[in-house]
Design an enzyme around this catalytic site. Structure first.
Site, mmCIF file in Angstrom:
data_model
loop_
_atom_site.group_PDB
_atom_site.id
_atom_site.type_symbol
_atom_site.label_atom_id
_atom_site.label_comp_id
_atom_site.label_asym_id
_atom_site.label_seq_id
_atom_site.Cartn_x
_atom_site.Cartn_y
_atom_site.Cartn_z
ATOM 1 N N LYS A 180 38.430 -75.500 35.947
ATOM 2 C CA LYS A 180 37.727 -74.221 35.765
ATOM 3 C C LYS A 180 36.929 -74.234 34.462
ATOM 4 C CE LYS A 180 36.691 -69.836 36.429
ATOM 5 N NZ LYS A 180 36.276 -69.281 35.147
ATOM 6 N N HIS A 215 33.878 -76.228 35.145
ATOM 7 C CA HIS A 215 33.016 -75.368 35.971
ATOM 8 C C HIS A 215 32.205 -74.445 35.077
ATOM 9 C CE1 HIS A 215 32.252 -71.368 37.665
ATOM 10 N NE2 HIS A 215 32.050 -71.954 38.835
ATOM 11 N N ASN A 216 32.866 -73.818 34.110
ATOM 12 C CA ASN A 216 32.155 -72.883 33.242
ATOM 13 C C ASN A 216 31.164 -73.601 32.335
ATOM 14 O OD1 ASN A 216 33.943 -71.098 34.441
ATOM 15 N ND2 ASN A 216 34.337 -69.979 32.565
ATOM 16 N N GLU A 259 28.262 -74.165 34.421
ATOM 17 C CA GLU A 259 27.631 -72.845 34.574
ATOM 18 C C GLU A 259 26.722 -72.548 33.377
ATOM 19 O OE1 GLU A 259 29.418 -68.459 33.864
ATOM 20 O OE2 GLU A 259 30.410 -69.582 35.479
#
Length: 468
Positions: free
Chosen positions: A182, A185-186, A189
């Protein structure tokens, strides 16, 4: 009745997840330290549903079927430790605690080890998609004991986003693996958002296009190779007008981008384990630089640069920006997945990269059609060293790198900052170089610090007496 799962923390994310879980057939018991939140929830959006508002921890625990499953949706850091302390004395071996917040993965590693001795099973799970995703279907990245995952799997699969009927959730790996993925992922992003912002700046400042025209361009891009949630919402943002002033809403927003820390964690960890992610780093630094608003405003009246107006046909230039954005995006994702690959070895996570790309296709902030191709690349070669080395992606980069060069060149010539675009090009050129000037760097290190070097013509480690 006995409830299938408890949710501790009934803020926006917590109460939306509780509603999602109940809607999918799993009765929920909810609890919050702030009793007014619990009351407002059960009397408001949870009214008439199979959702219990527990007034005490004891009531929550007694309401749950065994083994108890409790999802904690509290802010990262000390609040998670406090919630665990509050709950664990009421739990039995075999019960499962789930941290669904944006916790730092090393904190999850620590908590996993601490709880293991008590027999309480622990899952650290990334949940991406914001409040809308939490309510309608997020992308979920659980890590922890495999047997704990099997106990919560039916619930998480039911509430996750679906792409072609496939749930956007999969077991990631042991201990902190879910929160690590996660975090990355960020970081990706951050890179996506900064690249899109720089593309906007090139059209806004360089081509002086109206927001209405840029809305059309981003809408068109969202039906092609750049189709994604972030491009979609960018198009939508550019269409919004403030009724009071008559101006575009985006033009009324101060140019200071804030951050919650997950992008910074990605950069810090990449440095710790030695994985180059310059585009993600540039996106973090761009947000930091944006916070120097007062200094930037003062500097704009002192420091000079060329006119920002780009010369040439606007349509041709926007096509170049589109292709450059796609190439830079591939570079950014290549960095993120290379970081995952190195971390998997470093921490013993045994990550499945095709699965990670698959569950990112829906629900999460970086969801995009492009991730189907990323998943396919890692299905073809699970140990792929770098996304750009996949045959299909190599072909795309070989075609689109020209547009990336031209856009970076135009931006440099006209004084438009493109930290993310530039770093993507630098990464591409460095990665494809069989020889880099690091030989001189190593010579300098050996000169002033006797740090030694390896030679190209023989095995071994050497030191040169430079001053003799």
């Amino acid at each position: 009745m006995k409830y299938k799962i408890g949710v501790v923390g009934l803020g926006v994310m917590g109460h939306n997840l509780a509603l999602n879980i109940e809607r999918n057939g799993f009765p929920v018991a909810g609890y919050d330290l702030d009793a007014t939140k619990t009351e407002a929830f059960v009397k408001g959006p949870a009214a008439g549903r199979q959702i219990l508002g527990a007034g005490t921890i004891e009531q929550l625990i007694n309401a749950l079927e065994e083994p108890r499953r409790i999802l904690m949706m509290v802010p990262a850091g000390k609040p998670v430790d406090s919630a665990i302390e509050l709950l664990k004395s009421h739990l039995k071996p075999g019960d499962i605690l789930i941290d669904g917040g944006n916790s730092f993965f090393q904190d999850t590693e620590r908590r996993s080890k601490e709880l293991e001795s008590t027999g309480i099973r622990f899952i650290g799970t990334g949940v991406s998609g914001g409040e809308e995703g939490a309510l309608h279907g997020p992308s979920i990245m659980p890590g922890g004991q495999l047997e704990a995952w099997e106990q919560v799997r039916p619930i998480l699969e039911a509430i996750s986003a679906k792409v072609k009927g496939e749930p956007c959730v999969a077991y990631i790996g042991p201990r902190g693996a879910g929160h690590y993925v996660k975090m990355v992922h960020n970081g990706i992003e951050y890179g996506d958002m900064q690249l899109i912002a720089e593309a906007y700046d090139l059209m806004h400042r360089g081509l002086e296009l109206s927001n209405a025209r840029m809305h059309e361009i981003f809408s068109e891009w969202n039906h092609g190779k750049l189709a994604s949630y972030l491009v979609e919402i960018t198009a939508d943002i550019l269409s919004k007008v403030d009724a009071e002033t008559g101006q575009s809403v985006v033009d009324l927003i101060l140019d200071e981008a804030q951050q919650k820390g997950t992008g910074k964690w990605t950069s810090q960890n990449a440095l710790d384990i030695g994985s180059p992610i310059p585009t993600i780093n540039a996106s973090v630094e761009s947000r930091i630089l944006s916070a120097y608003k007062e200094e930037r405003t003062a500097a704009s009246g002192v420091l000079t640069g060329p006119p920002a107006r780009l010369e040439g046909d606007a349509g041709s230039i926007t096509d170049l920006i589109r292709d450059a954005l796609f190439a830079a995006k591939i570079c950014s994702y290549a960095q993120g997945f290379s970081l995952l690959r190195l971390a998997s070895r470093e921490y013993g996570y045994d990550l499945k990269y095709a699965e990670i790309a698959r569950i990112w296709r829906g629900g999460c902030i970086i969801r995009a059609g492009f991730l189907n191709d990323v998943a396919a690349a890692y299905q073809r070669k699970p140990d792929l060293a770098n996304l750009m080395m996949d045959g299909e992606f190599a072909q795309i980069m070989n075609t689109h790198q020209t547009a990336l060069r031209k856009v970076v060149q135009m931006a440099a010539e006209h004084g438009i900052p493109v930290l993310a675009f530039s770093s993507a090009l630098g990464y591409y050129d460095a990665y494809r170089s069989s020889r880099l000037p690091a030989n001189l760097t190593q010579a300098q290190r050996d000169y002033f610090g006797a740090h030694t070097f390896r030679r190209v013509d023989r095995e071994g480690v050497f030191h040169w007496e430079w001053t003799k």
